[in-house]
Design a protein around this motif. Structure first.
Motif, mmCIF file in Angstrom:
data_model
loop_
_atom_site.group_PDB
_atom_site.id
_atom_site.type_symbol
_atom_site.label_atom_id
_atom_site.label_comp_id
_atom_site.label_asym_id
_atom_site.label_seq_id
_atom_site.Cartn_x
_atom_site.Cartn_y
_atom_site.Cartn_z
ATOM 1 N N SER A 81 0.909 -1.185 0.047
ATOM 2 C CA SER A 81 -0.071 -0.009 0.202
ATOM 3 C C SER A 81 0.826 1.118 -0.162
ATOM 4 O O SER A 81 1.940 1.079 0.532
ATOM 5 N N PHE A 82 0.308 2.296 -0.718
ATOM 6 C CA PHE A 82 0.977 3.611 -0.421
ATOM 7 C C PHE A 82 -0.038 4.511 0.419
ATOM 8 O O PHE A 82 -1.260 4.631 -0.287
ATOM 9 N N ILE A 83 0.556 4.790 1.652
ATOM 10 C CA ILE A 83 -0.355 5.717 2.369
ATOM 11 C C ILE A 83 0.277 7.054 2.736
ATOM 12 O O ILE A 83 1.332 7.064 3.431
ATOM 13 N N GLY A 84 -0.258 7.979 2.219
ATOM 14 C CA GLY A 84 0.209 9.321 2.281
ATOM 15 C C GLY A 84 -0.556 10.399 1.824
ATOM 16 O O GLY A 84 -1.519 10.322 1.245
ATOM 17 N N THR A 85 0.038 11.491 1.596
ATOM 18 C CA THR A 85 -0.800 12.541 1.035
ATOM 19 C C THR A 85 -0.455 12.715 -0.456
ATOM 20 O O THR A 85 0.178 11.953 -1.223
ATOM 21 N N LEU A 86 -1.582 13.623 -0.990
ATOM 22 C CA LEU A 86 -1.594 13.306 -2.527
ATOM 23 C C LEU A 86 -0.492 13.956 -3.124
ATOM 24 O O LEU A 86 0.320 13.653 -4.152
ATOM 25 N N HIS A 87 0.380 15.062 -2.421
ATOM 26 C CA HIS A 87 1.174 15.741 -2.718
ATOM 27 C C HIS A 87 2.399 14.909 -2.437
ATOM 28 O O HIS A 87 3.683 15.017 -3.327
ATOM 29 N N GLY A 88 2.752 14.146 -1.560
ATOM 30 C CA GLY A 88 3.618 13.055 -1.464
ATOM 31 C C GLY A 88 3.612 12.008 -2.576
ATOM 32 O O GLY A 88 4.689 11.511 -2.893
ATOM 33 N N PHE A 89 2.478 11.652 -2.830
ATOM 34 C CA PHE A 89 2.357 10.655 -3.961
ATOM 35 C C PHE A 89 2.836 11.173 -5.382
ATOM 36 O O PHE A 89 3.669 10.610 -6.112
ATOM 37 N N CYS A 90 2.523 12.511 -5.572
ATOM 38 C CA CYS A 90 3.007 13.198 -6.807
ATOM 39 C C CYS A 90 4.542 13.438 -6.645
ATOM 40 O O CYS A 90 5.084 13.401 -7.676
ATOM 41 N N LEU A 91 4.850 13.754 -5.419
ATOM 42 C CA LEU A 91 6.317 13.935 -5.485
ATOM 43 C C LEU A 91 7.249 12.436 -5.730
ATOM 44 O O LEU A 91 8.156 12.337 -6.662
ATOM 45 N N ASP A 104 14.223 15.865 -13.602
ATOM 46 C CA ASP A 104 15.204 14.817 -13.973
ATOM 47 C C ASP A 104 15.335 13.895 -12.468
ATOM 48 O O ASP A 104 16.122 12.927 -12.549
ATOM 49 N N ASP A 105 14.979 14.374 -11.503
ATOM 50 C CA ASP A 105 15.209 13.727 -10.237
ATOM 51 C C ASP A 105 14.449 14.161 -9.258
ATOM 52 O O ASP A 105 13.206 14.750 -9.596
ATOM 53 N N THR A 106 14.408 13.834 -8.082
ATOM 54 C CA THR A 106 13.636 14.468 -6.876
ATOM 55 C C THR A 106 13.454 15.765 -6.897
ATOM 56 O O THR A 106 14.353 16.430 -6.959
ATOM 57 N N PRO A 107 12.039 16.336 -7.005
ATOM 58 C CA PRO A 107 11.976 17.815 -7.199
ATOM 59 C C PRO A 107 12.502 18.523 -5.878
ATOM 60 O O PRO A 107 12.310 18.100 -4.805
ATOM 61 N N ASN A 108 13.309 19.604 -6.103
ATOM 62 C CA ASN A 108 13.785 20.475 -5.011
ATOM 63 C C ASN A 108 12.480 21.381 -4.829
ATOM 64 O O ASN A 108 12.249 22.223 -5.766
ATOM 65 N N SER A 505 11.090 5.708 3.974
ATOM 66 C CA SER A 505 11.116 6.312 2.588
ATOM 67 C C SER A 505 12.059 5.619 1.574
ATOM 68 O O SER A 505 13.312 5.240 2.092
ATOM 69 N N SER A 506 11.939 5.490 0.636
ATOM 70 C CA SER A 506 12.619 4.555 -0.240
ATOM 71 C C SER A 506 13.707 5.661 -0.712
ATOM 72 O O SER A 506 13.445 6.716 -1.147
ATOM 73 N N GLY A 507 14.604 4.939 -1.310
ATOM 74 C CA GLY A 507 16.067 6.061 -1.777
ATOM 75 C C GLY A 507 16.412 7.113 -0.841
ATOM 76 O O GLY A 507 16.153 8.225 -1.143
ATOM 77 N N ARG A 508 16.716 6.695 0.257
ATOM 78 C CA ARG A 508 17.306 7.672 1.404
ATOM 79 C C ARG A 508 18.320 8.644 0.766
ATOM 80 O O ARG A 508 19.389 8.232 0.437
ATOM 81 N N SER A 509 17.868 9.914 0.785
ATOM 82 C CA SER A 509 19.107 11.027 0.277
ATOM 83 C C SER A 509 18.824 12.221 0.958
ATOM 84 O O SER A 509 17.419 12.290 1.150
ATOM 85 N N LEU A 510 19.754 12.862 0.661
ATOM 86 C CA LEU A 510 19.554 14.236 1.316
ATOM 87 C C LEU A 510 18.164 15.174 0.611
ATOM 88 O O LEU A 510 17.421 15.825 0.970
ATOM 89 N N ASN A 512 16.024 13.806 -1.025
ATOM 90 C CA ASN A 512 14.431 13.135 -0.682
ATOM 91 C C ASN A 512 14.107 13.718 0.792
ATOM 92 O O ASN A 512 13.072 13.812 0.895
ATOM 93 N N PHE A 513 14.991 13.759 1.604
ATOM 94 C CA PHE A 513 14.878 14.332 3.315
ATOM 95 C C PHE A 513 14.256 15.614 3.040
ATOM 96 O O PHE A 513 13.459 16.123 3.776
ATOM 97 N N MET A 514 14.953 16.449 2.313
ATOM 98 C CA MET A 514 14.432 17.788 2.232
ATOM 99 C C MET A 514 13.357 18.052 1.566
ATOM 100 O O MET A 514 12.415 19.107 2.079
ATOM 101 N N SER A 515 12.958 17.203 0.607
ATOM 102 C CA SER A 515 11.515 17.459 -0.062
ATOM 103 C C SER A 515 10.661 16.926 1.038
ATOM 104 O O SER A 515 9.421 17.495 0.982
ATOM 105 N N SER A 516 10.838 16.002 1.774
ATOM 106 C CA SER A 516 9.996 15.293 2.637
ATOM 107 C C SER A 516 9.648 16.579 3.823
ATOM 108 O O SER A 516 8.658 16.601 4.176
#
Length: 610
Positions: A81-91, A104-108, A505-510, A512-516
């Motif tokens: 399951s994906f349980i989260g906000t719509l913005h999180g799903f879009c991210l 091209d990558d995780t949006p800043n 969170s999959s793909g732990r990275s800086l 990804n953390f800053m976007s979260s």
């Protein structure tokens, strides 16, 4: 926790056991909406055969955390399951497949109003037409107001991608294009972009939408009354022409985000377009009889078929002025914490209580009084809360730059804070920051850089803890007030880091953390102490004891509200505030109020009190 151990009403059971076909659930306050949503996800994952995933979209991170917590006993099955906000799903979708729309990558994400305003100001200064348009506006105050109006216009246009598929007005088009060009030059996106680009991604790539329909056999959407056009457009594009295993849950009576172009009309639209089965949950398992009666006085159409057999209380309390109102509120909180109340099960603690108000200004005197008496309190931390200390603010800016070396907006901001010349764009942001830190005279510059370098120099797996340890060690060299500020900021960072790790969170990275962090998904769901919350930030929460402060005409309802839609939204806001209470409700206002221009003005009780 299995469904069999949870008592569900017949209405709730019907929703939980529904499998195929579209479903619209109209769920009033306290009707067990989150429980029903959670148990339906459980039922689908454990009772429906096949290899598929369930997509459960919530309005708040708190609701998502609560659902995930309730489903921990499912073990591996919960990973379907994906349980989260719509913005999180879009991210997530843009991070994985955004190249079709230029991501091209995780949006800043630029989540702060100031950053978006600075991008627009740069776009204006780079465009002679826009510069002249602003220049023709007389007075600095009026020019600033015009810029803010343009920012609101940008958000409104992006939030309605179907209405504004073509921007007819040439000036509006120029403003939006200039702003977007400035964001992309910094390799950055705003919240509206997450929805708009996901909608375009799905609408322009039907095969991709088809992939997601096969991946997610069932879609469940919470707080549907708060959908806006962009959010509903994402849902429609995700479903395409044929997919219809969609459930929307919401309550039109609790629609309070009209200023953000959201509307309960999308629930009606869904019912018609999808030919959805409609189910109404009319019980209130949360609130006492006194609270339900008060809610009914605000909405005569609010009908409750079943409720808890507890009387509770609803009391109006009046102070001579704001300070006296605050004293009355805090007196009552302390008295309840000492003596309890027969209608509240167990002890009452500060964390059992919340003080709500229409605006944060109506809470200032209460905050002052709570602090004076040493009563613990918390204010809702927004995703873009400000750091108290310069050192941690510098550290956070450096994290932004390491995550996104093209972010010249924050390079310039850091250079200005350190009184140095910003470097040219470099592929190694940390090297550029180091050269700035060496030039800077501010002692915290070197400390912030050393902390950031510790994060980069750790093992291959991104880890924030060594950085936070350095910040604390450097704070110990500062005077008491500055040390306290660093300690408090680091505590927030540590809690956010912990929450990020817990989210799996999959793909732990800086990045990804800053976007979260920008989306608020790294915030802790519950806090200790009395909650001091605006009505909008209290949405989805509940407390044994609720005080609603500033219940006077002009404060709640707001002085800007006029008869019609805006006043009705104020009434719905009052309905939401009242129904946050499980047992005891206290409505307060001051007889006199100090106005911004310095005069004391007599207050009339709010129309919502009668």
């Amino acid at each position: 926790m299995n469904t069999s151990t949870i008592r569900l009403s017949s209405q709730q059971t019907g929703v939980v056991n529904h499998i195929d076909g579209p479903l619209l659930v109209v769920a009033g306050p306290g009707s067990g909406k989150t429980r029903v949503l959670t148990e339906r996800v459980r039922y689908l994952l454990t009772n429906v055969p096949g290899h598929f995933r369930v997509l459960a979209l919530t309005f708040t991170n708190k609701a998502a955390d609560e659902m995930r917590e309730r489903l921990t006993d499912l073990g591996e099955a919960r990973n379907r399951s994906f349980i989260g906000t719509l913005h999180g799903f879009c991210l997530d979708m843009l991070s994985e497949r955004g190249k079709f729309v230029g991501v091209d990558d995780t949006p800043n994400i630029f989540e702060q109003f100031k950053d978006r305003r600075d991008i627009l100001l740069k776009a204006i200064s780079d465009d002679p037409v826009l510069e002249q348009e602003i220049g023709n506006t007389e007075g600095a105050k009026e020019r600033a107001r015009r810029v803010d109006e343009w920012l609101q216009m940008i958000s409104k246009i992006k939030g309605q991608p179907i209405t504004y598929a073509v921007i007819e007005d040439p000036l509006a088009r120029r403003v939006v294009e200039g702003y977007d060009a400035g964001m992309r030059a910094c390799n950055a996106y705003d919240f509206d972009d997450l929805l708009l680009l996901t909608y375009r991604l799905l609408a322009e790539n039907p095969k991709l939408a088809d992939f997601y329909q096969r991946l997610y056999k069932f879609i469940c959407i919470d707080e549907a009354q708060d959908l806006n056009e962009a959010q509903y457009a994402v849902v429609r594009a995700l479903c395409g022409e044929t997919f219809n295993n969609v459930m929307l849950v919401g309550d039109p009576k609790q629609s309070i985000y009209g200023f953000n172009t959201s509307s309960p009309k999308y629930m009606e639209q869904f019912e018609i377009e999808f030919k959805a089965t409609r189910v109404e949950l009319r019980e209130n398992f949360r609130s006492s009889q006194a609270v339900v009666a008060k809610a009914r006085s605000l909405d005569s159409n609010y009908y409750v078929e079943g409720q808890v057999p507890v009387v509770g209380e609803c009391v109006v309390m009046v102070g001579s002025d704001a300070d006296d109102e605050a004293k009355i509120i805090v007196d009552k909180i302390q008295q309840l914490c000492v003596s309890g109340h027969p209608d509240v099960e167990g002890m009452i603690s500060p964390s059992s209580c919340a003080v709500l108000a229409r605006t944060r200004f109506a809470l200032l005197a209460v905050e002052k009084e709570l602090r004076a008496r040493g009563v613990p309190l918390y204010k809702r931390l927004t995703a873009n809360h400000e750091n108290e200390s310069n050192m941690v603010e510098d550290f956070q800016l450096i994290l932004r730059l390491v995550a996104n070396p093209r972010d010249m907006l924050h390079f310039a901001a850091l250079a200005k804070r350190w009184s140095v010349v910003p470097p040219a764009i470099a592929s190694d942001a940390l090297l550029a920051v180091e050269s700035m830190a060496k030039e800077a005279t501010a002692p915290e510059a070197r400390s912030a850089f050393d902390a950031a370098r510790a994060m980069v120099n750790t093992s291959a797996k991104f880890d924030l803890m060594p950085s936070l340890a350095i910040l604390i060690s450097r704070a110990d060299l500062l005077d008491e007030e500055e040390r306290r500020a660093v300690y408090e900021d680091v505590a927030v960072f540590r809690q956010e880091w912990d929450q990020y790790l817990r989210s799996g969170s999959s793909g732990r990275s800086l990045t990804n953390f800053m976007s979260s962090k920008a989306l608020g998904s790294t915030q802790k769901a519950s806090r200790d102490g009395v909650g001091l919350l605006t009505v909008h930030s209290a949405k989805g929460l509940e407390f044994d004891v609720v005080f609603i402060a500033g219940m006077s005409e002009g404060t709640f309802p707001d002085f800007r509200a006029r008869p019609g839609p805006t006043m009705e939204e104020e009434r719905r806001s009052a309905f939401v505030a009242v129904t946050r209470s499980r047992r005891l409700l206290y409505l307060t206002y001051p007889r006199m109020k100090l106005m911004p221009w310095g005069d004391m003005k007599a207050q009339s009780p709010s129309r919502f009190l009668s």
